[in-house]
Scaffold this motif. Structure first.
Motif, PDB file in Angstrom:
ATOM      1  N   TYR A  23       0.819  -1.205   0.000  1.00 40.60           N
ATOM      2  CA  TYR A  23       0.000   0.000   0.000  1.00 40.60           C
ATOM      3  C   TYR A  23       0.855   1.259   0.000  1.00 40.60           C
ATOM      4  N   GLN A  26       1.475   2.291  -3.312  1.00 44.48           N
ATOM      5  CA  GLN A  26       0.262   2.781  -3.968  1.00 44.48           C
ATOM      6  C   GLN A  26      -0.257   4.073  -3.331  1.00 44.48           C
ATOM      7  N   ARG A  28      -1.340   4.523  -0.264  1.00 46.10           N
ATOM      8  CA  ARG A  28      -2.579   4.148   0.416  1.00 46.10           C
ATOM      9  C   ARG A  28      -2.232   3.659   1.822  1.00 46.10           C
TER      10      ARG A  28
END
Length: 108
Positions: A23, A26, A28
């Motif tokens: 993540y 990404q 995130r």
């Protein structure tokens, strides 16, 4: 069964750490404080898939300094595993509790 629950909880912790790395690339966050279980629904399903666990997982908070879960609960029908990272000792703490029905009101 308690040992299996502990093993599943440790696998959940590893899956959370792995997903947090993924993540991060990404842009995130694994921890979503507005969600009912502290994570998005797709994150929970990915953790269950990676760990092989099938109980209820609740992420209470994320330790951003160490990039690992700060505290989470893993509950099955019979047991509750509580994971908490102890910052003073710099190591995880695991507790397993057996769940027993105390009263059955309204059941036959």
């Amino acid at each position: 069964m308690a040992r299996i629950t502990l093993m599943d909880a440790k696998n959940i912790q590893l899956a959370m750490r792995l997903l947090s790395i993924q993540y991060y690339g990404q842009d995130r966050n694994i921890y979503q404080p507005g969600e009912p279980y502290g994570m998005a629904v797709d994150t929970i399903s990915q953790i269950k898939e990676l760990s092989g666990a099938n109980g209820e997982i609740t992420l209470v908070y994320w330790n951003y300094d160490k990039a690992l879960p700060g505290k989470f609960f893993y509950q099955t029908d019979s047991f509750l595993a509580v994971y908490e990272y102890d910052a003073k000792r710099d190591e995880p703490e695991w507790n397993i509790y057996r769940l027993k029905k105390v009263m059955a009101l309204g059941e036959e």
